[in-house]
Write an enzyme that holds these catalytic residues in place. Structure first.
Site, PDB file in Angstrom:
ATOM      1  N   ASP A  62      15.193   2.844  -3.710  1.00 33.76           N
ATOM      2  CA  ASP A  62      16.073   2.396  -2.636  1.00 33.76           C
ATOM      3  C   ASP A  62      15.615   1.017  -2.192  1.00 33.76           C
ATOM      4  O   ASP A  62      14.548   0.549  -2.587  1.00 33.76           O
ATOM      5  CB  ASP A  62      16.110   3.395  -1.480  1.00 33.76           C
ATOM      6  CG  ASP A  62      14.771   3.542  -0.761  1.00 33.76           C
ATOM      7  OD1 ASP A  62      13.729   3.155  -1.338  1.00 33.76           O
ATOM      8  OD2 ASP A  62      14.760   4.054   0.374  1.00 33.76           O
ATOM      9  N   TYR A  64      14.163  -2.309  -0.179  1.00 38.21           N
ATOM     10  CA  TYR A  64      13.068  -2.561   0.749  1.00 38.21           C
ATOM     11  C   TYR A  64      13.576  -2.345   2.166  1.00 38.21           C
ATOM     12  O   TYR A  64      14.701  -2.724   2.505  1.00 38.21           O
ATOM     13  CB  TYR A  64      12.573  -4.003   0.616  1.00 38.21           C
ATOM     14  CG  TYR A  64      11.898  -4.313  -0.704  1.00 38.21           C
ATOM     15  CD1 TYR A  64      10.718  -3.686  -1.082  1.00 38.21           C
ATOM     16  CD2 TYR A  64      12.442  -5.277  -1.562  1.00 38.21           C
ATOM     17  CE1 TYR A  64      10.098  -4.004  -2.283  1.00 38.21           C
ATOM     18  CE2 TYR A  64      11.823  -5.593  -2.760  1.00 38.21           C
ATOM     19  CZ  TYR A  64      10.644  -4.955  -3.117  1.00 38.21           C
ATOM     20  OH  TYR A  64      10.031  -5.267  -4.303  1.00 38.21           O
ATOM     21  N   PHE A  75      13.633  -4.389  -6.511  1.00 39.17           N
ATOM     22  CA  PHE A  75      12.364  -5.120  -6.592  1.00 39.17           C
ATOM     23  C   PHE A  75      12.458  -6.562  -6.095  1.00 39.17           C
ATOM     24  O   PHE A  75      11.439  -7.208  -5.879  1.00 39.17           O
ATOM     25  CB  PHE A  75      11.778  -5.104  -8.017  1.00 39.17           C
ATOM     26  CG  PHE A  75      11.358  -3.737  -8.469  1.00 39.17           C
ATOM     27  CD1 PHE A  75      10.226  -3.137  -7.946  1.00 39.17           C
ATOM     28  CD2 PHE A  75      12.099  -3.039  -9.412  1.00 39.17           C
ATOM     29  CE1 PHE A  75       9.844  -1.858  -8.353  1.00 39.17           C
ATOM     30  CE2 PHE A  75      11.726  -1.769  -9.832  1.00 39.17           C
ATOM     31  CZ  PHE A  75      10.593  -1.177  -9.302  1.00 39.17           C
ATOM     32  N   HIS A 184       5.101   3.519 -12.271  1.00 37.55           N
ATOM     33  CA  HIS A 184       5.705   2.605 -11.306  1.00 37.55           C
ATOM     34  C   HIS A 184       4.728   1.468 -11.005  1.00 37.55           C
ATOM     35  O   HIS A 184       3.509   1.671 -11.011  1.00 37.55           O
ATOM     36  CB  HIS A 184       6.036   3.369 -10.014  1.00 37.55           C
ATOM     37  CG  HIS A 184       6.928   2.630  -9.085  1.00 37.55           C
ATOM     38  ND1 HIS A 184       6.449   1.694  -8.166  1.00 37.55           N
ATOM     39  CD2 HIS A 184       8.274   2.663  -8.916  1.00 37.55           C
ATOM     40  CE1 HIS A 184       7.470   1.206  -7.487  1.00 37.55           C
ATOM     41  NE2 HIS A 184       8.590   1.772  -7.919  1.00 37.55           N
TER      42      HIS A 184
END
Length: 235
Positions: A62, A64, A75, A184
């Site tokens: 989702d 930031y 990102f 991740h």
């Protein structure tokens, strides 16, 4: 509203009951709470990377949830925002993999314009409450986008980082595509398989083997090489 090549494959979703409820919920959230990204950037990933142009897919979770960060691309952060830790680790892997300079900003729009779809599986979040919009319907909508991508019969690379992204591999069946999996890039997990995964060089090698131009992964400096502010605390 989405108006480009994504519209034919996503328009049916707008008519489904789940999407009508999702629209109502998101509208209510924007009216009564601080929600990211700005509503004008809600579909930025689709707008910047038209479906016929997609060559690489990077999936996030989702947006930031810190002030001034989210811009509708997973990102990525706005140019004047401190680079979050996960993105710093992505840049470190790019440096180790391809020898690229670590940039002074975290705006990934140059990737999106080259055909890198930067798609969060949940497109909105309430300020300072990670995953607050999980389960309200976005996953069903973005799953429709992933299915449409899987049906594109051309070379395409999926980069799936972390367990939630890797679960989407079950939707990918097209032999024309390359699916890459790794941990991740979060500081909590980057040492457990993200660093050293060499996804960026493997992606470019695959594209070139299939007659496609490689991605220029180098993000240009925007601040004379000086990063804008301290490291963000958000992922």
């Amino acid at each position: 509203m989405i108006e480009n090549g994504w519209l034919p494959v996503l328009a049916p979703e707008f008519k489904k009951p789940y999407y009508r409820e999702l629209y109502r919920k998101v509208k209510e959230e924007y009216e009564h709470h601080r929600v990211f990204p700005d509503s004008k950037e809600l579909f930025a990933a689709f707008e910047l990377t038209d479906l016929p142009s997609v060559r690489v897919v990077i999936l996030g979770q989702d947006p930031y949830h810190g002030e001034g960060q989210a811009q509708g691309l997973c990102f990525s952060v706005k140019p004047d925002t401190a680079i979050p830790p996960s993105l710093q680790n992505i840049f470190l892997e790019l440096h180790q993999d391809l020898g690229l300079k670590i940039p002074d900003n975290g705006c990934l729009v140059p990737w999106a314009k080259q055909g890198v779809l930067l798609l969060n599986t949940v497109l909105t979040v309430r300020a300072h409450r990670a995953f607050s919009h999980r389960g309200i319907g976005w996953e069903q909508f973005t799953d429709a986008a992933i299915r449409a991508l899987d049906q594109q019969d051309r070379p395409m690379v999926f980069m799936l980082w972390g367990r939630p992204a890797q679960e989407k591999a079950a939707m990918l069946h097209n032999p024309a595509h390359l699916v890459l999996k790794a941990a991740h890039p979060s500081p909590l997990s980057a040492q457990r398989g993200f660093f050293g995964c060499r996804h960026f060089s493997r992606c470019n090698a695959f594209l070139m083997e299939h007659g496609e131009a490689p991605i220029d992964w180098q993000i240009p400096d925007l601040h004379g090489g000086k990063a804008p502010g301290p490291v963000s605390q958000y992922r």
